[in-house]
Design a protein around this motif. Structure first.
Motif, PDB file in Angstrom:
ATOM      1  N   GLU A 112      20.920  -6.652 -76.405  1.00 23.79           N
ATOM      2  CA  GLU A 112      22.259  -6.509 -76.974  1.00 23.79           C
ATOM      3  C   GLU A 112      23.015  -7.828 -76.892  1.00 23.79           C
ATOM      4  O   GLU A 112      22.722  -8.667 -76.041  1.00 23.79           O
ATOM      5  N   CYS A 156      28.507  -8.903 -73.709  1.00 17.92           N
ATOM      6  CA  CYS A 156      29.866  -8.359 -73.736  1.00 17.92           C
ATOM      7  C   CYS A 156      30.829  -9.516 -73.469  1.00 17.92           C
ATOM      8  O   CYS A 156      30.448 -10.558 -72.931  1.00 17.92           O
ATOM      9  N   THR A 213      25.349   0.220 -65.081  1.00 18.34           N
ATOM     10  CA  THR A 213      25.249  -0.464 -66.357  1.00 18.34           C
ATOM     11  C   THR A 213      24.468  -1.751 -66.189  1.00 18.34           C
ATOM     12  O   THR A 213      24.734  -2.529 -65.266  1.00 18.34           O
ATOM     13  N   LEU A 214      23.529  -1.978 -67.080  1.00 13.77           N
ATOM     14  CA  LEU A 214      22.756  -3.210 -67.027  1.00 13.77           C
ATOM     15  C   LEU A 214      23.580  -4.360 -67.600  1.00 13.77           C
ATOM     16  O   LEU A 214      24.351  -4.169 -68.536  1.00 13.77           O
ATOM     17  N   THR A 235      24.506  -7.592 -69.817  1.00 11.87           N
ATOM     18  CA  THR A 235      24.100  -8.005 -71.164  1.00 11.87           C
ATOM     19  C   THR A 235      23.543  -9.418 -71.158  1.00 11.87           C
ATOM     20  O   THR A 235      22.818  -9.797 -72.066  1.00 11.87           O
TER      21      THR A 235
END
Length: 142
Positions: free
Chosen positions: A22, A25, A2-3, A5
């Motif tokens: 995005e 998180c 997962t990259l 955020t």
């Protein structure tokens, strides 16, 4: 994999935050806020570079709470209209927030009064974090 955020790092005088497309998180934002709360007094400038992601309302409230008792000069580099609008809203609480075009880091650093070797370090860190956010470099920052 997962990259991230968002990624962030510091120099002597500058907190650097790089966001992807995005919104951050909550986990990344919490780590960021822990770093913000632990900043030494010499680190009173913030450079935000974003491809479009920006803090949500809850996250903005946490940073607004911090700036209500701390003086920060903030430069936001983005071409995303929504983030520019967020910058305007943040400036209501902190008049030292200013927006710049996404790649105009040089102007943002002039606004922050950061030059010389520290400016070169900031440019280098931003470039590295952008590659990490895009998944084109291994993650080495927070």
């Amino acid at each position: 994999m997962t990259l991230p955020t968002m990624l962030f790092d510091t120099t002597e005088h500058v907190l650097i935050a790089v966001h992807g497309r995005e919104q951050p998180c909550d986990e990344d934002w919490e780590l960021y806020m822990q770093t913000v709360l632990a900043l030494p007094p010499t680190c009173s400038k913030t450079l935000v570079v974003t491809a479009g992601g920006g803090p949500n309302a809850k996250q903005r409230a946490s940073i607004n709470d911090f700036v209500s008792s701390h003086t920060l000069t903030v430069a936001i580099c983005t071409d995303a209209l929504l983030v520019r609008q967020i910058g305007i809203a943040l400036s209501w609480f902190n008049p030292r927030v200013r927006s710049f075009r996404g790649n105009d880091i040089a102007s943002a650093l002039r606004y922050l009064e950061v030059g010389g070797p520290e400016a070169a370090t900031v440019h280098h860190k931003v470039a590295r974090m952008r590659l990490e956010i895009e998944g084109r470099a291994p993650r080495t920052t927070k």
